[in-house]
Design an enzyme around this catalytic site. Sequence first.
Site, PDB file in Angstrom:
ATOM      1  N   ARG A 114       2.275   9.133   1.748  1.00 56.01           N
ATOM      2  CA  ARG A 114       1.795  10.498   1.970  1.00 56.01           C
ATOM      3  C   ARG A 114       2.950  11.384   2.427  1.00 56.01           C
ATOM      4  NH1 ARG A 114      -1.596   9.393  -0.987  1.00 56.01           N
ATOM      5  NH2 ARG A 114      -3.857   9.515  -0.751  1.00 56.01           N
ATOM      6  N   ASP A 171       7.743  10.272  -3.991  1.00 55.75           N
ATOM      7  CA  ASP A 171       6.656  10.554  -4.935  1.00 55.75           C
ATOM      8  C   ASP A 171       5.691  11.577  -4.342  1.00 55.75           C
ATOM      9  OD1 ASP A 171       5.083  10.061  -7.337  1.00 55.75           O
ATOM     10  OD2 ASP A 171       3.630   9.114  -5.984  1.00 55.75           O
ATOM     11  N   GLU A 203       3.189  19.360  -0.733  1.00 51.63           N
ATOM     12  CA  GLU A 203       2.336  19.352  -1.928  1.00 51.63           C
ATOM     13  C   GLU A 203       0.966  19.888  -1.561  1.00 51.63           C
ATOM     14  OE1 GLU A 203       2.660  14.901  -2.328  1.00 51.63           O
ATOM     15  OE2 GLU A 203       0.592  15.095  -3.043  1.00 51.63           O
TER      16      GLU A 203
HETATM   17  O1  LIG Z   1      -4.781   7.807  -2.645  1.00 54.72           O
HETATM   18  C1  LIG Z   1      -4.518   7.480  -3.809  1.00 54.72           C
HETATM   19  O2  LIG Z   1      -5.102   6.563  -4.403  1.00 54.72           O
HETATM   20  C2  LIG Z   1      -3.430   8.189  -4.550  1.00 54.72           C
HETATM   21  O3  LIG Z   1      -2.618   8.882  -3.675  1.00 54.72           O
HETATM   22  C3  LIG Z   1      -3.986   9.102  -5.620  1.00 54.72           C
HETATM   23  O4  LIG Z   1      -4.718  10.112  -5.043  1.00 54.72           O
HETATM   24  P1  LIG Z   1      -5.469  11.259  -5.917  1.00 54.72           P
HETATM   25  O5  LIG Z   1      -6.713  10.624  -6.452  1.00 54.72           O
HETATM   26  O6  LIG Z   1      -5.767  12.293  -4.894  1.00 54.72           O
HETATM   27  O7  LIG Z   1      -4.567  11.704  -6.986  1.00 54.72           O
END
Ligand SMILES: O=C(O)[C@H](O)COP(=O)(O)O
Length: 313
Positions: free
Chosen positions: A227, A251, A256
């Site tokens: 995160r 990533d 974000e």
């Molecule tokens: O928590 C997760 O599985 C990933 O970070 C993907 O999250 P998202 O479904 O919000 O894209």
Amino acid sequence: MKILHLDTNHPLLIDQLTEAGFHNEEDYTSSKTEVEAKIANYDGIVIRSRFAIDQSFLGNAKNLKFIGRVGAGLENIDTDYAAKKGIQLFNAPEGNRNAVGEHALGMILSLFNKLNQANQSVRDGKWLREEHRGIELDGKTVGIIGYGNMGRAFARKLRGFTVEVICYDIKNDVENSDATQVELEELFEKTDVLSLHTPETPQTIGMINKAFIDKFKKPFWLINTARGKSVVTEDLVDALQNKQILGAGLDVLEYEKSSFENLFTSKKEMPEALQALMQLDNVLLSPHVAGWTVESKEKLAQTIVDKIKAQFC
Ligand SMILES: O=C(O)[C@H](O)COP(=O)(O)O
């Protein structure tokens, strides 16, 4: 039972739930307020992260029995309030942990071999071999913070490398695994590559800041496929500039917005720290896609179907 699907997912999810006798409705466009107005009609919802499932949402969800989160992270759900209301929660880290492990490893190998820069340089018609001399993972110590589904999947990917794998987790249950559990002191002392695999919680927000980085005894590489809010970007930029951190594979970013929005519409809007980060050559970025593979899309959906069926069929 009536299920409302609020995010698009692999088609097997609705196909298999329909086959199992559930009534499925899809709504991928209504606003949160519009969904709140009708949510009392449903027994279950299946989401990724389009909405915050907060007290206002759950307060309106008078008949809700379960939430299926097609993913791992639960920071968009008020889990305490849901539990208080007796709403069951299913998430699916089993579906994308392998993808996250592979992405984290890919980022390390790309950074170590300067693949990003080498690729651009060859495309520019250059043949700079000395500038692109890489380093090897062999013999290094990889430190993992957060040893749940994601941390373990990443450690498993390291089996083929001659590396020492150490991990720190607030839970004390790391037996029989691919990493040795250590206290933070040992992690600060030994780590060459630090990979984060922690959820977003009040304890992890801002965790990687100047004070934390200063505790490391030698320069290290940082990988974050967990995160963005765990890392204070400004402090990361300083550490990259003064070589306390040798490179970073990110990533996820502190800034974000959601899985669905661009970072910023113009460069001017971008916080200074992010602009500075983007100037750095030893930073590799991707748009929160570590767990987002062709295979994980299917596995995530299947995991949620299996968990719902196990409980309600
Ligand atoms: O928590 C997760 O599985 C990933 O970070 C993907 O999250 P998202 O479904 O919000 O894209």
